[in-house]
Design an enzyme around this catalytic site. Structure first.
Site, PDB file in Angstrom:
ATOM      1  CD  GLU A   1      -1.284  -1.783  -6.266  1.00 13.89           C
ATOM      2  OE1 GLU A   1      -0.544  -0.883  -6.718  1.00 13.89           O
ATOM      3  OE2 GLU A   1      -2.398  -1.559  -5.759  1.00 13.89           O
TER       4      GLU A   1
ATOM      5  CG  ASP B   1       3.147   5.749  -5.902  1.00 11.31           C
ATOM      6  OD1 ASP B   1       2.203   5.052  -6.303  1.00 11.31           O
ATOM      7  OD2 ASP B   1       4.090   5.296  -5.228  1.00 11.31           O
TER       8      ASP B   1
ATOM      9  CE1 TYR C   1       7.137  -1.415  -5.424  1.00 13.31           C
ATOM     10  CE2 TYR C   1       9.352  -1.050  -6.270  1.00 13.31           C
ATOM     11  CZ  TYR C   1       7.988  -0.881  -6.380  1.00 13.31           C
ATOM     12  OH  TYR C   1       7.464  -0.202  -7.450  1.00 13.31           O
TER      13      TYR C   1
ATOM     14  N   GLY D   1       3.544   5.759   5.681  1.00 15.61           N
ATOM     15  CA  GLY D   1       3.659   4.303   5.807  1.00 15.61           C
ATOM     16  C   GLY D   1       2.344   3.577   5.624  1.00 15.61           C
ATOM     17  CB  ALA D   2      -1.059   4.657   5.194  1.00 13.09           C
ATOM     18  N   GLY D   3       0.864   3.162   2.625  1.00 14.55           N
ATOM     19  CA  GLY D   3       0.699   2.708   1.242  1.00 14.55           C
ATOM     20  C   GLY D   3      -0.155   3.658   0.426  1.00 14.55           C
ATOM     21  CG  LEU D   4      -3.058   5.502   1.835  1.00  8.40           C
ATOM     22  CD1 LEU D   4      -3.932   6.183   2.896  1.00  8.40           C
ATOM     23  CD2 LEU D   4      -3.944   4.808   0.801  1.00  8.40           C
ATOM     24  CB  SER D   5       1.486   7.848  -2.745  1.00 13.79           C
ATOM     25  OG  SER D   5       1.795   6.760  -3.499  1.00 13.79           O
TER      26      SER D   5
ATOM     27  CG  ASP E   1       4.477   1.183 -11.220  1.00 13.07           C
ATOM     28  OD1 ASP E   1       4.901   0.079 -10.806  1.00 13.07           O
ATOM     29  OD2 ASP E   1       4.626   2.248 -10.573  1.00 13.07           O
TER      30      ASP E   1
END
Ligand code: GLA
Length: 420
Positions: free
Chosen positions: A46, A192, A244, A141-145, A49
């Site tokens: 994490e 992602d 970020y 907005g769940a960090g799941l792309s 990249d």
């Protein structure tokens, strides 16, 4: 106790029918086709990249579906159904108005990917205006792309709509990254988009960003009676805000000051990052003030230590996965979370509590996944402990007055594809 919420995921056939229905209702004619692309979880690796590191994501069964057809209006019309009760968001934007920095709303992910796909030679410039309808089971907005799922489904649709039967996915990946970086203005790294386009059912993808290589690794944990539980904390979350970009600025700055391509290839990167810290303060345009120098050196050293140890940990984690050492792999996940919490400082209390509760509930490992500052945790759990772990995380959130979390079991699925 209130019943906990599981993220609803439609079978592909249902989602395709729904988005076709939305398209017909909106535009009064049938779409030329339906394409979809998945969200993702990252198992480990994490915030590396963009630092030439290694990541091991897999594509989810939660997908974004796009129905599309050319129009001859010289404009993009796009509609999306969001939330419940039903609410629609729609935009009409002239083709020539899409480019760097525009549009500044969610349509920028989709239309930006088309613009960049044309720039990258992966989408026919003669395409012209498009009618587009979007439906998604990837929570926003769940960090799941959800953003990569929108970019990749739209870009693949536009590429295959005219001409290309087999799109150039590598060029589309570059395009989707450019949509994010240049159109939306989020300085994200590319993990992602790569997994959303290149995921494979039953597999995770080990991506080496410095070599631009990737290898599918079997990830059949069901055979071992294990599951990956996703906990969406539902805490407020945005990657476009400054945090970020601030992390990335430090890593980019140190990397170029050391004259290497990736911190992974630098000797003593942590110690040597002090020089950069002495010259560049937290806001790069202002000189560092003396009273802050020592504090800031410590911060930069910790940021660099995260990147260096996470790349190393991910290399070992891949070997653990390939050897089937899932206990060891779980320990690597936990160490990754600690590094993101203590050194990289991208976790929030919701993420830390979800990890602690999952571990107390019998997880072999757990960690935040994605960019952090909100978003989701993943936990590697014996299958028969999943429901109980979800219950106790839900309860722990309630006690702390956090938003109620929602859950899903993550299943490794295929990347972007045509549905009909
Ligand atoms: C976000 C970005 C990715 C990656 C992760 C952190 O998901 O989009 O490029 O940097 O955060 O690993």
């Amino acid at each position: 106790m209130a019943s906990i919420n599981w993220i609803s995921t439609r079978p592909a056939e249902r989602a395709s029918a729904d988005v076709t229905g939305l398209f017909v209702q909106e535009y009064g004619h049938k779409p030329a086709g339906v394409w979809s692309a998945p969200g993702r979880v990252n198992l480990i690796g994490e915030h590396v990249d963009y630092a030439g590191g290694i990541s091991v994501p897999f594509a989810l069964s939660q997908r974004t579906c796009v129905a599309m057809k050319q129009n001859n209006m010289g404009a993009y019309r796009i509609v999306s159904r969001i939330g419940e009760p039903e609410e629609f968001q729609r935009f009409t934007i002239p083709v020539s108005d899409v480019g760097p920095g525009r549009p500044q709303n969610w349509a920028g992910y989709a239309l930006g990917a088309v613009w960049a796909g044309i720039e990258e030679g992966a989408i026919d410039p003669a395409l012209g205006g498009l009618d587009i309808a979007v439906e998604s089971d990837v929570p926003v907005g769940a960090g799941l792309s959800s953003s990569a799922a929108l970019e990749c489904s739209t870009a693949l649709a536009a590429a295959e709509l005219v001409g290309a039967e087999k799109a150039d996915r590598t060029a589309l990946m570059r395009a989707c990254i450019r949509a994010e970086n240049e159109v939306v203005g989020a300085s994200t790294g590319g993990l992602d988009q790569q997994i959303s386009l290149f995921g494979r059912a039953g597999h995770a993808l080990a991506i080496d960003f410095s070599q631009a290589t990737a290898r599918h690794i079997p990830f059949d944990i069901a055979r071992r009676d294990l599951s990956i539980l996703i906990v969406n904390t539902r805490a407020p979350h945005s990657l476009a805000d400054g945090q970020y970009a601030a992390r990335r600025r430090v890593i980019d700055g140190v990397t170029s000051s050391l004259g290497v391509e990736s911190l992974r290839f630098a000797e003593d990167a942590v110690a040597r990052s002090a020089e950069w810290a002495a010259a560049h303060g937290p806001s790069p345009d202002e000189p560092i003030v003396d009273s802050e120098r020592n504090w800031w050196r410590g911060v930069v050293a910790r940021r660099v230590r995260h990147v260096v140890t996470e790349i190393d940990r991910t290399e070992r984690a891949i070997a653990q996965l390939e050897a089937g050492d899932l206990r060891e792999f779980g320990a690597s996940m936990l160490a990754s979370h600690a590094s993101l919490r203590d050194d990289y400082e991208v976790t929030i209390p919701e993420l830390d509590v979800a990890v602690e509760e999952a571990m107390a509930g019998g997880a072999w490992g757990a960690r935040m996944t994605g960019g952090g500052f909100g978003g989701s945790v993943i936990a590697l759990l014996p299958r028969d402990r999943v429901e109980q772990a979800a219950d106790s995380i839900y309860e722990a959130f309630g006690k702390r007055d956090f938003n109620a979390p929602e859950f899903a079991v993550a299943v490794p699925c295929d990347g972007a594809r045509r549905e009909r």
